[in-house]
Write an enzyme that holds these catalytic residues in place. Structure first.
Site, PDB file in Angstrom:
ATOM      1  N   ASP A 199       0.896  -1.144   0.000  1.00 17.55           N
ATOM      2  CA  ASP A 199       0.000   0.000   0.000  1.00 17.55           C
ATOM      3  C   ASP A 199       0.928   1.186   0.000  1.00 17.55           C
ATOM      4  OD1 ASP A 199      -1.543   2.261   0.852  1.00 17.55           O
ATOM      5  OD2 ASP A 199      -3.098   0.835   1.420  1.00 17.55           O
ATOM      6  N   HIS A 200       1.113   1.815  -1.167  1.00 13.82           N
ATOM      7  CA  HIS A 200       2.227   2.754  -1.263  1.00 13.82           C
ATOM      8  C   HIS A 200       2.073   3.973  -0.357  1.00 13.82           C
ATOM      9  CE1 HIS A 200      -0.242   4.955  -4.184  1.00 13.82           C
ATOM     10  NE2 HIS A 200       0.576   5.957  -4.036  1.00 13.82           N
ATOM     11  N   HIS A 262      -5.622   3.019   0.953  1.00 11.42           N
ATOM     12  CA  HIS A 262      -4.810   4.152   1.395  1.00 11.42           C
ATOM     13  C   HIS A 262      -5.424   4.949   2.546  1.00 11.42           C
ATOM     14  CE1 HIS A 262      -2.868   3.047  -2.216  1.00 11.42           C
ATOM     15  NE2 HIS A 262      -3.491   3.841  -3.037  1.00 11.42           N
TER      16      HIS A 262
HETATM   17  C1  BG6 Z   1      -3.285   4.797  -6.586  1.00 10.83           C
HETATM   18  C2  BG6 Z   1      -4.654   4.941  -7.189  1.00 10.83           C
HETATM   19  O1  BG6 Z   1      -3.239   3.713  -5.709  1.00 10.83           O
HETATM   20  O2  BG6 Z   1      -2.963   5.983  -5.888  1.00 10.83           O
HETATM   21  C3  BG6 Z   1      -4.717   6.147  -8.098  1.00 10.83           C
HETATM   22  O3  BG6 Z   1      -4.955   3.766  -7.926  1.00 10.83           O
HETATM   23  C4  BG6 Z   1      -4.238   7.376  -7.386  1.00 10.83           C
HETATM   24  O4  BG6 Z   1      -6.030   6.323  -8.599  1.00 10.83           O
HETATM   25  C5  BG6 Z   1      -2.912   7.128  -6.704  1.00 10.83           C
HETATM   26  O5  BG6 Z   1      -4.116   8.406  -8.341  1.00 10.83           O
HETATM   27  C6  BG6 Z   1      -2.510   8.294  -5.839  1.00 10.83           C
HETATM   28  O6  BG6 Z   1      -1.222   8.072  -5.362  1.00 10.83           O
HETATM   29  P1  BG6 Z   1      -0.200   9.262  -5.176  1.00 10.83           P
HETATM   30  O7  BG6 Z   1       0.998   8.643  -4.550  1.00 10.83           O
HETATM   31  O8  BG6 Z   1       0.049   9.836  -6.518  1.00 10.83           O
HETATM   32  O9  BG6 Z   1      -0.913  10.218  -4.268  1.00 10.83           O
END
Ligand code: BG6
Length: 512
Positions: A199-200, A262
């Site tokens: 989960d980044h 997230h």
């Molecule tokens: C991803 C989603 O996990 O996270 C995207 O699938 C979203 O829809 C993105 O744009 C947002 O990540 P970050 O790191 O760019 O805020």
């Protein structure tokens, strides 16, 4: 003073984290978007920062025929485009030598057999020591096939003294039943200890800082409860639309795409009790208790506590943008939500009666992710007895961009009269530490190479999160009685109903 020979971990250059180990990283779905935009640029940046273990080989596994050389060229272009740091030729050249391409269909057993042989050879030639990290960046429908084949080729088991791990990208299922099924499939080949569900958001510097802010400072924890906190807001706003991802997004929508993973992870970090220690499972035990305590919505509550919206045509920074339904690959009658706002209650002693408002949306006027903790007002005596309304203290944690923390408080306006105004104490990562934070994927890849699962989602966390989301999706899927899907012009802060959700409680969304 007692002298010890222990190095001070806080001195620059030393770290308390486990060391990433030499390994081969096999990326399934190597020609896809994630590999181009995130994975290879992250690996390059790890190398550029001198953080790469002594021997790492990266093997792109995909269907299209390609030589190692072609793969390297393609990855170089992608890295030049998406890397956080400018690509330096001398570093790239060294890094590129560790990139390889393995062409195979996902369902072709022979491709895995030859992969196993190639990995053995790389162990001898490059010193990757039999350690393997399998990265699933392919589409989820392929996961089961890949897992079965890895197992048949004996690649799920490492030889004595080595390890095999698997990193799974989201979406991890589309509801509780499919997530359970996927967990069952994974478990058939890899133990929970070998499984890293990414989960980044957890790899973002400021998300990690939530725990430090809360538990390394003595002043917050005593106030972090229903007695002093009025409510919490969590916002993830994006100016981007669906881009080229309609194929995935149409079936997902904002709730599955962002909230299930997230935003609930952020909620857990804000809401959890202090863990007994910093072991991965101690932290995850506390987080999962929060998800389990989220009050589940009854069908009729979905109508009142959750708002869903979809962007109509509008403008972002003065440029006209199309409606969601007009985007490439989107059904012109699509009911997919690109915005959600929820009023969540956490049924435990700490958070009883403290609403947590969560909103997420695409095509909003600004991009930014923020958590704000709104404290109860000072009692209506002394300064705010009559006309003056004293604002709440707000602790805002900016996850991105301009990472940092600010505290809003009241101060006397200088002068002979007695006027009070809000002022802000502000901490910016950039200015306080003077160096850019690594990308989330860099941190997470290093953690997986080091065998530290703290910032990855455990099986029960993922399943509990789906158990919370499912009733909402079910209510929305009702044929006759589904709550309304509102629209909002692209470039606005979402549907009017989301403001009403707050106004009903006498509150409003914080401006980002
Ligand atoms: C991803 C989603 O996990 O996270 C995207 O699938 C979203 O829809 C993105 O744009 C947002 O990540 P970050 O790191 O760019 O805020």
């Amino acid at each position: 003073m007692i002298e010890t020979n222990q190095p001070n971990p806080l001195r620059e250059g030393l770290s308390t984290r486990a060391l990433p180990q030499p390994c081969a990283i096999v990326i399934f779905g190597a020609t896809g978007d994630l590999t181009h935009r995130k994975l290879i640029p992250a690996l390059y940046n790890i190398a550029a920062d001198g953080e790469m273990p002594p021997a790492v080989a990266v093997i792109g596994f995909a269907r299209r025929p390609k030589t190692d050389e072609e793969f390297r060229k393609e990855m170089e272009e992608a890295t030049r485009k998406f890397s956080r740091q400018t690509v330096r030729a001398e570093i790239w050249d060294g890094f590129a030598k560790s990139l390889f391409y393995h062409q195979s269909e996902f369902q072709d057993a022979a491709g895995y057999k030859s992969l196993a042989e190639r990995l053995d050879k790389l162990d001898e030639e490059s010193g990757t020591r039999g350690n393997r990290l399998f990265y699933f960046a392919a589409s989820p429908e392929q996961f089961e096939t890949i897992i079965q084949h890895l197992k048949e080729a004996g690649l799920n088991k490492a030889r004595e003294g080595s390890w095999a791990r698997v990193i799974l990208e989201k979406p991890f299922g589309t509801d509780l039943a499919s997530a359970r099924e996927l967990n069952r499939v994974v478990e058939g080949a890899f133990s929970e200890g070998q499984t890293y569900r990414i989960d980044h958001f957890l790899g973002k510097e400021t998300a990690q800082n939530i725990l430090v802010l809360r538990f390394a400072n003595a002043i917050f924890e005593p106030l972090w409860n229903t007695r002093y906190i009025d409510h919490v807001q969590i916002t993830a706003a994006e100016t981007l639309g669906v881009e080229n991802r309609a194929g995935y997004y149409e079936g997902a929508g904002a709730l599955r795409d962002m909230v299930q993973n997230h935003l609930l992870q952020l909620l857990c970090l804000v809401g959890m009790d202090p863990p007994t220690d910093l072991q991965a499972d101690s932290i995850r035990d506390e987080k999962v208790k929060v998800v389990r305590s989220l009050r589940r919505f009854a069908p009729e509550e979905v109508r009142t506590e959750v708002v869903r919206g979809q962007y109509a045509a509008g403008a972002i920074s003065g440029k006209p943008v199309a409606a969601y339904r007009e985007e490439k690959g989107v059904d012109p009658k699509s009911k997919t939500e690109t915005y959600v706002a929820l009023r969540i209650l956490v049924d435990n002693w700490r958070w009883a009666d403290v609403p947590i408002y969560v909103r997420v949306g695409k095509r909003l006027p600004k991009s930014g992710t923020e958590i704000s903790v709104h404290f109860k007002r000072a009692p209506q005596v002394l300064f705010n007895r009559e006309s003056q309304v004293i604002e709440q203290n707000v602790l805002a944690i900016r996850i991105q961009p301009d990472e940092g923390v600010s505290l809003r408080m009241q101060a006397k306006v200088p002068g002979t009269s007695f006027r009070i105004e809000s002022v802000k104490m502000d901490f910016h990562y950039g200015t306080s530490f003077g160096k850019a934070s690594p990308e989330a994927y860099e941190r997470l890849l290093l953690d997986a190479m080091a065998g530290d699962p703290t910032l990855f989602a455990r099986r029960d966390e993922v399943e509990q999160a789906w158990a919370f989301i499912d009733p909402i999706e079910e209510a929305w899927a009702e044929k006759e009685s589904a709550p309304k899907l509102s629209t909002y012009p692209a470039g606005s802060w979402g549907p009017a109903e989301a403001d009403e959700l707050m106004a009903r409680d006498g509150r409003s969304w914080r401006r980002l």
